[in-house]
Design a protein around this motif. Structure first.
Motif, PDB file in Angstrom:
ATOM      1  N   MET A   1       0.844  -1.192   0.000  1.00 25.55           N
ATOM      2  CA  MET A   1       0.000   0.000   0.000  1.00 25.55           C
ATOM      3  C   MET A   1       0.883   1.246   0.000  1.00 25.55           C
ATOM      4  SD  MET A   1      -2.844   1.211   2.821  1.00 25.55           S
ATOM      5  CE  MET A   1      -3.827  -0.265   2.585  1.00 25.55           C
ATOM      6  N   SER A   2       0.517   2.241  -0.809  1.00 29.47           N
ATOM      7  CA  SER A   2       1.296   3.473  -0.880  1.00 29.47           C
ATOM      8  C   SER A   2       0.361   4.674  -0.863  1.00 29.47           C
ATOM      9  CB  SER A   2       2.153   3.484  -2.153  1.00 29.47           C
ATOM     10  OG  SER A   2       1.326   3.398  -3.312  1.00 29.47           O
ATOM     11  N   VAL A   3       0.919   5.835  -0.582  1.00 28.81           N
ATOM     12  CA  VAL A   3       0.140   7.071  -0.544  1.00 28.81           C
ATOM     13  C   VAL A   3      -0.147   7.516  -1.975  1.00 28.81           C
ATOM     14  CG1 VAL A   3       0.165   9.502   0.123  1.00 28.81           C
ATOM     15  CG2 VAL A   3       1.093   7.774   1.675  1.00 28.81           C
ATOM     16  N   PRO A   4      -1.396   7.779  -2.331  1.00 31.29           N
ATOM     17  CA  PRO A   4      -1.723   8.185  -3.704  1.00 31.29           C
ATOM     18  C   PRO A   4      -1.087   9.525  -4.066  1.00 31.29           C
ATOM     19  CG  PRO A   4      -3.696   7.516  -2.515  1.00 31.29           C
ATOM     20  CD  PRO A   4      -2.601   7.625  -1.499  1.00 31.29           C
ATOM     21  N   ILE A   5      -0.526   9.592  -5.253  1.00 33.24           N
ATOM     22  CA  ILE A   5       0.037  10.856  -5.736  1.00 33.24           C
ATOM     23  C   ILE A   5      -0.486  11.203  -7.129  1.00 33.24           C
ATOM     24  CG2 ILE A   5       2.116  10.749  -4.318  1.00 33.24           C
ATOM     25  CD1 ILE A   5       3.628   9.691  -6.775  1.00 33.24           C
ATOM     26  N   GLU A   6      -1.409  10.368  -7.650  1.00 35.37           N
ATOM     27  CA  GLU A   6      -2.034  10.620  -8.945  1.00 35.37           C
ATOM     28  C   GLU A   6      -3.551  10.706  -8.749  1.00 35.37           C
ATOM     29  OE1 GLU A   6      -0.435  11.349 -11.564  1.00 35.37           O
ATOM     30  OE2 GLU A   6       1.586  10.750 -10.936  1.00 35.37           O
ATOM     31  N   PRO A   7      -4.237  11.588  -9.471  1.00 36.17           N
ATOM     32  CA  PRO A   7      -5.679  11.788  -9.270  1.00 36.17           C
ATOM     33  C   PRO A   7      -6.508  10.517  -9.393  1.00 36.17           C
ATOM     34  CG  PRO A   7      -4.800  13.529 -10.670  1.00 36.17           C
ATOM     35  CD  PRO A   7      -3.693  12.526 -10.478  1.00 36.17           C
ATOM     36  N   LEU A   8      -6.266   9.705 -10.430  1.00 40.11           N
ATOM     37  CA  LEU A   8      -7.075   8.500 -10.627  1.00 40.11           C
ATOM     38  C   LEU A   8      -6.889   7.491  -9.497  1.00 40.11           C
ATOM     39  CD1 LEU A   8      -6.787   7.907 -14.478  1.00 40.11           C
ATOM     40  CD2 LEU A   8      -8.880   8.354 -13.187  1.00 40.11           C
ATOM     41  N   PHE A   9      -5.636   7.328  -9.075  1.00 39.52           N
ATOM     42  CA  PHE A   9      -5.355   6.397  -7.974  1.00 39.52           C
ATOM     43  C   PHE A   9      -5.990   6.899  -6.677  1.00 39.52           C
ATOM     44  CE2 PHE A   9      -2.022   4.521  -4.940  1.00 39.52           C
ATOM     45  CZ  PHE A   9      -2.714   3.331  -4.838  1.00 39.52           C
ATOM     46  N   LEU A  10      -5.922   8.218  -6.447  1.00 40.53           N
ATOM     47  CA  LEU A  10      -6.528   8.785  -5.243  1.00 40.53           C
ATOM     48  C   LEU A  10      -8.033   8.531  -5.222  1.00 40.53           C
ATOM     49  CD1 LEU A  10      -6.448  10.545  -2.672  1.00 40.53           C
ATOM     50  CD2 LEU A  10      -6.717  12.544  -4.151  1.00 40.53           C
ATOM     51  N   MET A  11      -8.717   8.778  -6.338  1.00 38.67           N
ATOM     52  CA  MET A  11     -10.166   8.587  -6.375  1.00 38.67           C
ATOM     53  C   MET A  11     -10.536   7.112  -6.266  1.00 38.67           C
ATOM     54  SD  MET A  11     -10.887  11.620  -6.233  1.00 38.67           S
ATOM     55  CE  MET A  11     -12.595  11.233  -5.922  1.00 38.67           C
ATOM     56  N   ASN A  12      -9.733   6.252  -6.890  1.00 39.63           N
ATOM     57  CA  ASN A  12      -9.988   4.817  -6.787  1.00 39.63           C
ATOM     58  C   ASN A  12      -9.917   4.358  -5.334  1.00 39.63           C
ATOM     59  OD1 ASN A  12      -8.550   1.946  -6.576  1.00 39.63           O
ATOM     60  ND2 ASN A  12      -9.848   1.929  -8.406  1.00 39.63           N
ATOM     61  N   GLN A  13      -8.885   4.782  -4.640  1.00 37.30           N
ATOM     62  CA  GLN A  13      -8.722   4.418  -3.234  1.00 37.30           C
ATOM     63  C   GLN A  13      -9.822   5.039  -2.368  1.00 37.30           C
ATOM     64  OE1 GLN A  13      -5.932   2.342  -1.775  1.00 37.30           O
ATOM     65  NE2 GLN A  13      -6.388   1.785  -3.879  1.00 37.30           N
ATOM     66  N   THR A  14     -10.202   6.259  -2.697  1.00 35.48           N
ATOM     67  CA  THR A  14     -11.233   6.955  -1.927  1.00 35.48           C
ATOM     68  C   THR A  14     -12.568   6.231  -2.012  1.00 35.48           C
ATOM     69  OG1 THR A  14     -10.164   9.120  -2.185  1.00 35.48           O
ATOM     70  CG2 THR A  14     -12.532   9.110  -1.718  1.00 35.48           C
ATOM     71  N   TYR A  15     -12.997   5.901  -3.218  1.00 37.00           N
ATOM     72  CA  TYR A  15     -14.298   5.259  -3.410  1.00 37.00           C
ATOM     73  C   TYR A  15     -14.319   3.810  -2.921  1.00 37.00           C
ATOM     74  CZ  TYR A  15     -15.557   9.280  -6.313  1.00 37.00           C
ATOM     75  OH  TYR A  15     -15.833  10.550  -6.758  1.00 37.00           O
ATOM     76  N   ARG A  16     -13.206   3.099  -3.091  1.00 32.17           N
ATOM     77  CA  ARG A  16     -13.189   1.676  -2.748  1.00 32.17           C
ATOM     78  C   ARG A  16     -12.778   1.410  -1.312  1.00 32.17           C
ATOM     79  NH1 ARG A  16      -9.354  -1.156  -5.121  1.00 32.17           N
ATOM     80  NH2 ARG A  16     -10.443  -3.118  -4.733  1.00 32.17           N
ATOM     81  N   LYS A  17     -11.861   2.203  -0.765  1.00 33.26           N
ATOM     82  CA  LYS A  17     -11.249   1.873   0.517  1.00 33.26           C
ATOM     83  C   LYS A  17     -11.570   2.865   1.641  1.00 33.26           C
ATOM     84  CE  LYS A  17      -8.971  -1.608  -1.301  1.00 33.26           C
ATOM     85  NZ  LYS A  17      -7.515  -1.656  -1.320  1.00 33.26           N
ATOM     86  N   VAL A  18     -12.126   4.033   1.295  1.00 36.43           N
ATOM     87  CA  VAL A  18     -12.382   5.044   2.326  1.00 36.43           C
ATOM     88  C   VAL A  18     -13.875   5.263   2.553  1.00 36.43           C
ATOM     89  CG1 VAL A  18     -12.099   7.472   2.991  1.00 36.43           C
ATOM     90  CG2 VAL A  18     -10.181   6.231   1.966  1.00 36.43           C
ATOM     91  N   PHE A  19     -14.598   5.659   1.527  1.00 40.06           N
ATOM     92  CA  PHE A  19     -16.009   6.023   1.706  1.00 40.06           C
ATOM     93  C   PHE A  19     -16.862   4.907   2.317  1.00 40.06           C
ATOM     94  CE2 PHE A  19     -16.380   9.745  -1.542  1.00 40.06           C
ATOM     95  CZ  PHE A  19     -15.538  10.500  -0.749  1.00 40.06           C
ATOM     96  N   PRO A  20     -16.702   3.645   1.907  1.00 40.60           N
ATOM     97  CA  PRO A  20     -17.535   2.605   2.526  1.00 40.60           C
ATOM     98  C   PRO A  20     -17.334   2.507   4.038  1.00 40.60           C
ATOM     99  CG  PRO A  20     -16.566   1.793   0.489  1.00 40.60           C
ATOM    100  CD  PRO A  20     -15.894   3.103   0.789  1.00 40.60           C
ATOM    101  N   ILE A  21     -16.081   2.660   4.510  1.00 44.58           N
ATOM    102  CA  ILE A  21     -15.824   2.603   5.956  1.00 44.58           C
ATOM    103  C   ILE A  21     -16.383   3.849   6.634  1.00 44.58           C
ATOM    104  CG2 ILE A  21     -14.074   2.300   7.738  1.00 44.58           C
ATOM    105  CD1 ILE A  21     -12.219   1.149   5.622  1.00 44.58           C
TER     106      ILE A  21
END
Length: 364
Positions: A1-21
């Motif tokens: 796992m790494s810190v997102p530094i690209e917009p698409l990766f950030l949004m992918n992680q946000t929708y899949r790994k952050v918002f549901p929790i």
């Protein structure tokens, strides 16, 4: 796992790994709010969760900095932001204009950051009260912080950011004829440290919880260094936090006029002045990310703030605000435009979704 530094990766992680929790945590607090016996407290608790969900969603993005500590970070962020939104509702929509009442209520935010602090009777200066919801939020925050080995390294910075946040809330909720004088006098005690700001801009800088969320998320990392605490606080306060809150007030102008609420954007001489200062805050926010670890992530946060706030449907209902928002997006580059388009699409999708969004499963 790494810190997102690209917009698409950030949004992918946000929708899949952050918002549901985030949504599941909010659902837990919504169930607790529904059990509040006092009608006014229950009403304001539920309203804060229903109407300000995007505050927890936005704050939750900071949890990506915590890597494997993401769930702990989200648990803290949702609880602390829920305290903030609930107290804001209690102060905004109550008949009380008593600064002592507001001070007592906001001790909850200090206690939430102080492991071992015994919850007080936060409602002692008002008639409406309850005995489990606010103290439960406070204890949940303490519980998470108690599990962080680096807690003592960030405690002073957390309490500093919380103190100035609470001072703002006390000053801005008093009687309308007292607000400006109190806020201006408060700013005078800090002016020497902020020579290029007006009093209302300083007030905006103190009104964000992003710096607190960033500190907690970093402290959950095994590679956290002691010097990060001051670097993060100075990176987020004042300019990144100021950009956050000025955008919040920017989209709320019509609503605040109708409600008679204080709005810092009203103090700019004209739309051109407002645009110039927002651009200044964008530039300074970017500049202040340079010393932060993972600076590209924090620059994405800056651009995300622009896109998410300016894509809010409130903007479309205000002609002058809509025109200025488009001007800001056009001048802020392709990354801001990406988040703007993404924000509009996300809101459209959420409107069409049936059922309770808080019960969506996380996809790993």
């Amino acid at each position: 796992m790494s810190v997102p530094i690209e917009p698409l990766f950030l949004m992918n992680q946000t929708y899949r790994k952050v918002f549901p929790i985030v949504h599941r945590e909010m659902h837990i607090w919504k169930q607790k709010a529904q059990r509040i016996e006092n009608e006014e407290c229950r009403s304001q608790a539920l309203a804060s969760l229903n109407d300000k969900a995007f505050h927890c969603e936005g704050g939750g993005i900071m949890s990506l900095l915590a890597l494997k500590g993401k769930r702990d970070a989200i648990e803290f962020i949702v609880a602390y932001q829920t305290i903030s939104d609930y107290l804001d509702n209690l102060c905004d929509r109550s008949t009380s204009l008593d600064p002592e009442d507001f001070t007592m209520l906001h001790y909850a935010m200090e206690d939430a950051l102080t492991v071992g602090a015994v919850p007080r009777d936060y409602y002692q200066m008002r008639e409406d009260s309850e005995n489990h919801y606010l103290s439960g939020l406070v204890l949940r925050c303490q519980e998470v912080l108690s599990r962080i080995p680096n807690y003592l390294l960030i405690k002073d910075e957390l309490l500093f950011l919380s103190k100035i946040y609470c001072e703002l809330q006390i000053h801005k909720h008093v009687a309308e004829e007292e607000r400006e004088e109190r806020l201006q006098s408060w700013f005078e005690t800090h002016r020497k440290d902020f020579p290029e700001m007006e009093w209302f801009e300083f007030s905006a800088c103190t009104g964000s919880t992003l710096g607190i969320f960033c500190l907690v998320s970093y402290a959950l990392r095994p590679d956290f260094k002691p010097e990060y605490a001051a670097v993060i606080r100075e990176g987020y306060f004042p300019y990144i936090q100021g950009l956050h809150i000025l955008l919040d007030y920017f989209i709320d102008q019509e609503e605040d006029r109708e409600e008679g609420d204080l709005n810092f954007c009203f103090y700019y001489q004209d739309p051109e002045s407002l645009f110039a200062r927002l651009q200044h805050f964008v530039e300074e926010a970017d500049r202040h990310t340079n010393k932060l670890p993972h600076s590209r992530f924090h620059k994405l946060i800056n651009r995300g703030l622009l896109g998410v706030y300016l894509s809010d449907e409130k903007v479309n209902n205000q002609k002058k605000v809509r025109m200025l928002a488009r001007k800001i997006i056009r001048s802020s580059g392709t990354v801001s435009l990406f988040f703007y388009v993404n924000g509009r699409a996300y809101r459209s999708i959420m409107k069409m979704m049936p059922g309770n969004i808080y019960l969506k499963e996380e996809r790993i």
